[in-house]
Write a protein that holds these residues in place. Sequence first.
Motif, mmCIF file in Angstrom:
data_model
loop_
_atom_site.group_PDB
_atom_site.id
_atom_site.type_symbol
_atom_site.label_atom_id
_atom_site.label_comp_id
_atom_site.label_asym_id
_atom_site.label_seq_id
_atom_site.Cartn_x
_atom_site.Cartn_y
_atom_site.Cartn_z
ATOM 1 N N ASN A 10 40.394 32.936 32.288
ATOM 2 C CA ASN A 10 40.380 34.279 32.424
ATOM 3 C C ASN A 10 39.562 35.304 31.663
ATOM 4 O O ASN A 10 39.696 35.710 30.613
ATOM 5 C CB ASN A 10 41.947 34.482 31.450
ATOM 6 N N GLU A 12 37.534 37.444 33.262
ATOM 7 C CA GLU A 12 37.343 38.602 34.381
ATOM 8 C C GLU A 12 36.272 39.593 33.584
ATOM 9 O O GLU A 12 35.426 40.434 34.362
ATOM 10 C CB GLU A 12 38.449 39.045 35.007
ATOM 11 N N ASP A 37 43.681 35.511 36.253
ATOM 12 C CA ASP A 37 43.123 36.487 36.364
ATOM 13 C C ASP A 37 41.956 36.573 37.753
ATOM 14 O O ASP A 37 42.207 35.721 38.461
ATOM 15 C CB ASP A 37 42.679 37.277 35.144
#
Length: 296
Positions: A10, A12, A37
Amino acid sequence: MFSIYILTYNEELDIAACIESAMLSDDIIVVDSCSSDRTVEIASRYPIRVVQHAFESHGRQRTWMLESIPPKHEWVYILEADERMTPELFAECEQAIQQSDYIGYYVAERVMFMNRWIRYSTQYPRYQMRLFRHGQVWFTDYGHTEREVCHGATSFLKSTYPHYTCSKGLSRWIEKHNRYSTDEATETLHQIEQGTVNWRALFFGKSEVERRRALKDLSLRLPARPLIRFFYMYFLLGGFLDGRAGLAWCTLQAFYEYLILLKVWEMKHLPVTTLDTQSSVSQTNTQTDATSINFS
């Protein structure tokens, strides 16, 4: 040239900048712990390899990565998404791998918090094994993180890397350290019951890594650990010189230490069924986030 592994979960917000900083290498491998994500989507835009593998623990994830994803080059560097490769560090890595005396190199991090380098509160220079010959270094679990096992002589690089430890916000930091504290509490109980303090390494260790690990083992046995840690970081290490950010950092680390002690108490006094459930949740949620600054 050397290959670069990037560990993600996760990420991003960080992954693009991390990959771009590593593009000096012609072999970049993102090892993602099944992010929910846009990490994989963003990483896939770059001419790199992206591989997903369910996370078990920090040590096991690194071992699986090294065993299952062959690098293009003999030497590899491990980078995490909230860290950056710098041109100076890359150039020194290229120079280091031309020597045959060592199988791995430790690199010091520069912790970035509240838009500044936390120079004093973080035991700088605090070294991590990052550059090594593939097949000569492995990793085992220790607390919420990992420790390396090296099959040969190692050395240290002078260049450092920035570590944006709170780049995804304070809420994410608190969330992950809640998870980390469970693993640290388990390790605390194990070390107190079965471990020992290496007094020789504490006072006469040949490197910062040896001395820091001995200090970690000693710290687990000290009373009032949160207060001692704050005093050690803020006054003895000179955290007050880091200004407002240093005060905030030392306070957060003392809080983290207190959370570990509370969970140690829970593990000693809660029913076994509750502990089993808690452990299961921790193993499910723990992922490869940025590491905290501690003695490990």
